[in-house]
Enzyme design. Structure first.
Site, PDB file in Angstrom:
ATOM      1  N   PRO A  54       6.343  -3.177   0.622  1.00  0.00           N
ATOM      2  CA  PRO A  54       6.556  -4.148   1.967  1.00  0.00           C
ATOM      3  C   PRO A  54       6.093  -4.341   3.045  1.00  0.00           C
ATOM      4  O   PRO A  54       5.192  -4.009   3.470  1.00  0.00           O
ATOM      5  CB  PRO A  54       8.237  -3.580   2.210  1.00  0.00           C
ATOM      6  CG  PRO A  54       8.363  -2.096   2.003  1.00  0.00           C
ATOM      7  CD  PRO A  54       7.347  -2.462   0.740  1.00  0.00           C
ATOM      8  N   ASN A  55       6.076  -5.526   2.690  1.00  0.00           N
ATOM      9  CA  ASN A  55       5.644  -5.764   4.173  1.00  0.00           C
ATOM     10  C   ASN A  55       3.670  -6.320   3.968  1.00  0.00           C
ATOM     11  O   ASN A  55       3.024  -7.124   4.855  1.00  0.00           O
ATOM     12  CB  ASN A  55       5.026  -5.802   5.849  1.00  0.00           C
ATOM     13  CG  ASN A  55       7.086  -5.737   5.618  1.00  0.00           C
ATOM     14  OD1 ASN A  55       7.547  -6.952   5.959  1.00  0.00           O
ATOM     15  ND2 ASN A  55       7.183  -4.833   6.028  1.00  0.00           N
ATOM     16  N   ARG A 101      -0.383  -9.231   9.969  1.00  0.00           N
ATOM     17  CA  ARG A 101       0.285  -8.826   9.966  1.00  0.00           C
ATOM     18  C   ARG A 101      -0.977  -7.790  11.362  1.00  0.00           C
ATOM     19  O   ARG A 101      -1.061  -6.939  10.613  1.00  0.00           O
ATOM     20  CB  ARG A 101       0.660  -8.217   8.723  1.00  0.00           C
ATOM     21  CG  ARG A 101       1.960  -7.196   9.185  1.00  0.00           C
ATOM     22  CD  ARG A 101       1.936  -5.711   8.379  1.00  0.00           C
ATOM     23  NE  ARG A 101       3.149  -4.799   8.483  1.00  0.00           N
ATOM     24  CZ  ARG A 101       3.061  -3.481   7.405  1.00  0.00           C
ATOM     25  NH1 ARG A 101       2.241  -3.457   6.493  1.00  0.00           N
ATOM     26  NH2 ARG A 101       4.021  -2.944   7.563  1.00  0.00           N
ATOM     27  N   TYR A 154      -4.020  -3.332  10.859  1.00  0.00           N
ATOM     28  CA  TYR A 154      -4.206  -3.429   9.111  1.00  0.00           C
ATOM     29  C   TYR A 154      -5.448  -4.285   9.225  1.00  0.00           C
ATOM     30  O   TYR A 154      -6.078  -4.894   7.667  1.00  0.00           O
ATOM     31  CB  TYR A 154      -2.656  -4.385   8.656  1.00  0.00           C
ATOM     32  CG  TYR A 154      -1.633  -3.468   9.007  1.00  0.00           C
ATOM     33  CD1 TYR A 154      -2.022  -1.807   8.398  1.00  0.00           C
ATOM     34  CD2 TYR A 154      -0.758  -3.634   9.911  1.00  0.00           C
ATOM     35  CE1 TYR A 154      -1.116  -1.165   8.381  1.00  0.00           C
ATOM     36  CE2 TYR A 154       0.771  -2.872  10.223  1.00  0.00           C
ATOM     37  CZ  TYR A 154       0.252  -1.560   9.148  1.00  0.00           C
ATOM     38  OH  TYR A 154       1.975  -0.777   9.363  1.00  0.00           O
ATOM     39  N   ASN A 197       0.363   2.054  -2.377  1.00  0.00           N
ATOM     40  CA  ASN A 197       1.160   1.202  -1.102  1.00  0.00           C
ATOM     41  C   ASN A 197       1.956   1.364  -1.344  1.00  0.00           C
ATOM     42  O   ASN A 197       2.558   0.934  -1.106  1.00  0.00           O
ATOM     43  CB  ASN A 197      -0.550   0.837  -0.145  1.00  0.00           C
ATOM     44  CG  ASN A 197      -0.386   0.681   1.055  1.00  0.00           C
ATOM     45  OD1 ASN A 197       0.326   1.294   1.525  1.00  0.00           O
ATOM     46  ND2 ASN A 197      -0.873   0.232   1.295  1.00  0.00           N
ATOM     47  N   ALA A 223       6.671   1.476   3.979  1.00  0.00           N
ATOM     48  CA  ALA A 223       7.375   2.017   4.529  1.00  0.00           C
ATOM     49  C   ALA A 223       7.759   2.753   3.581  1.00  0.00           C
ATOM     50  O   ALA A 223       8.528   3.679   4.187  1.00  0.00           O
ATOM     51  CB  ALA A 223       8.268   0.561   5.208  1.00  0.00           C
ATOM     52  N   GLU A 242      -1.694   8.164  -3.613  1.00  0.00           N
ATOM     53  CA  GLU A 242      -1.004   8.294  -2.750  1.00  0.00           C
ATOM     54  C   GLU A 242      -2.348   6.929  -1.445  1.00  0.00           C
ATOM     55  O   GLU A 242      -3.459   7.718  -1.520  1.00  0.00           O
ATOM     56  CB  GLU A 242      -0.328   8.593  -2.054  1.00  0.00           C
ATOM     57  CG  GLU A 242       0.211   7.739  -0.658  1.00  0.00           C
ATOM     58  CD  GLU A 242       1.446   9.122   0.150  1.00  0.00           C
ATOM     59  OE1 GLU A 242       1.460  10.427  -0.040  1.00  0.00           O
ATOM     60  OE2 GLU A 242       1.522   9.074   1.399  1.00  0.00           O
ATOM     61  N   HIS A 263      -3.073   4.319   1.829  1.00  0.00           N
ATOM     62  CA  HIS A 263      -2.876   3.592   3.288  1.00  0.00           C
ATOM     63  C   HIS A 263      -4.061   3.536   3.500  1.00  0.00           C
ATOM     64  O   HIS A 263      -4.367   3.768   3.860  1.00  0.00           O
ATOM     65  CB  HIS A 263      -2.205   4.177   3.880  1.00  0.00           C
ATOM     66  CG  HIS A 263      -1.018   5.200   3.659  1.00  0.00           C
ATOM     67  ND1 HIS A 263       0.185   4.277   3.351  1.00  0.00           N
ATOM     68  CD2 HIS A 263      -0.760   6.136   3.057  1.00  0.00           C
ATOM     69  CE1 HIS A 263       1.231   5.436   2.839  1.00  0.00           C
ATOM     70  NE2 HIS A 263       0.689   6.770   2.507  1.00  0.00           N
ATOM     71  N   ARG A 308      -1.019   7.665  13.890  1.00  0.00           N
ATOM     72  CA  ARG A 308       0.442   6.507  14.039  1.00  0.00           C
ATOM     73  C   ARG A 308       1.937   7.402  14.602  1.00  0.00           C
ATOM     74  O   ARG A 308       1.943   9.177  15.112  1.00  0.00           O
ATOM     75  CB  ARG A 308       0.469   5.738  13.452  1.00  0.00           C
ATOM     76  CG  ARG A 308      -0.816   4.719  13.051  1.00  0.00           C
ATOM     77  CD  ARG A 308      -0.462   4.215  12.000  1.00  0.00           C
ATOM     78  NE  ARG A 308       0.568   2.693  12.181  1.00  0.00           N
ATOM     79  CZ  ARG A 308       0.883   2.297  11.855  1.00  0.00           C
ATOM     80  NH1 ARG A 308       0.571   1.643  10.342  1.00  0.00           N
ATOM     81  NH2 ARG A 308       2.069   1.335  12.245  1.00  0.00           N
TER      82      ARG A 308
HETATM   83  C1  DQA Z   1       0.811   1.159   5.270  1.00  0.00           C
HETATM   84  C2  DQA Z   1       2.028   2.734   6.997  1.00  0.00           C
HETATM   85  C3  DQA Z   1       3.283   2.496   6.521  1.00  0.00           C
HETATM   86  O1  DQA Z   1       3.627   3.527   7.760  1.00  0.00           O
HETATM   87  C4  DQA Z   1       3.552   1.521   7.061  1.00  0.00           C
HETATM   88  O2  DQA Z   1       5.006   1.332   7.108  1.00  0.00           O
HETATM   89  C5  DQA Z   1       2.839   0.583   6.139  1.00  0.00           C
HETATM   90  C6  DQA Z   1       1.453   0.187   5.704  1.00  0.00           C
HETATM   91  C7  DQA Z   1      -0.718   1.613   5.263  1.00  0.00           C
HETATM   92  O3  DQA Z   1      -1.092   1.072   4.530  1.00  0.00           O
HETATM   93  O4  DQA Z   1      -0.597   1.686   6.589  1.00  0.00           O
HETATM   94  O5  DQA Z   1       3.265  -0.684   5.777  1.00  0.00           O
HETATM   95  O6  DQA Z   1       1.152   2.058   4.556  1.00  0.00           O
END
Ligand code: DQA
Length: 146
Positions: free
Chosen positions: A9-10, A17, A22, A73, A76, A97, A99, A106
């Site tokens: 998501p997002n 964003r 990011y 990725n 959240a 995994e 990110h 963070r």
């Molecule tokens: C994320 C890190 C997560 O904590 C966050 O909720 C994201 C992006 C990252 O790529 O840094 O949406 O996965």
């Protein structure tokens, strides 16, 4: 070799964003970078994004026996999803995994990953480069298996 990239998501908002966290690279541009490196490595790529947890679960289920590895990725959902963790456990594929941000630098709720223990490894903090490192890890795992 085929690698499935899944984005949670997002991540469709990448580029606009919270660019201070990011960066300014869009998800489409990240995909272009991944595909360029994949061409060099002779890897076929499937690259998807969804805001819905169930889509991610379904795509992981469907990838069993179809791809050689998943680079995930989970955004959240990383920090909350037992469903994703169970799907990863069930798929019998190496899942990496990734990110963009360094989640350990963070908020404390980002320090815990529900999925890390069932993934082969975690890459975080390298911006879009985390995706390339994820691809390279997948390729290395695949050649180590041969
Ligand atoms: C994320 C890190 C997560 O904590 C966050 O909720 C994201 C992006 C990252 O790529 O840094 O949406 O996965």
């Amino acid at each position: 070799m085929k690698v499935l990239f899944l984005n949670g998501p997002n991540l469709n908002l990448l580029g606009t964003r919270q660019p201070e966290i990011y960066g300014r690279t869009s998800l489409q541009d990240v995909e272009v970078m991944v595909r360029q490196r994949a061409t060099q490595l002779q890897v076929e790529i499937d690259f998807r994004q969804s805001n819905a947890e169930g889509d991610l679960v379904t795509w992981i289920q469907q990838s069993r026996g179809i791809v050689n590895a998943i680079v995930l990725n989970a955004a959240a959902y990383t920090h909350t999803s037992v469903a994703l963790r169970d799907a990863i456990s069930a798929c019998e594929l190496p899942v990496i995994e990734i990110h963009l941000s360094n989640v350990y630098a963070r908020e404390s709720f980002r320090h815990h990953s529900m999925i890390a223990a069932v993934c082969r490894g975690t890459i975080c903090g390298f911006g879009p480069w985390s995706y390339i490192l994820g691809l390279e890890a997948a390729v290395n795992l695949n050649s180590a298996l041969k």
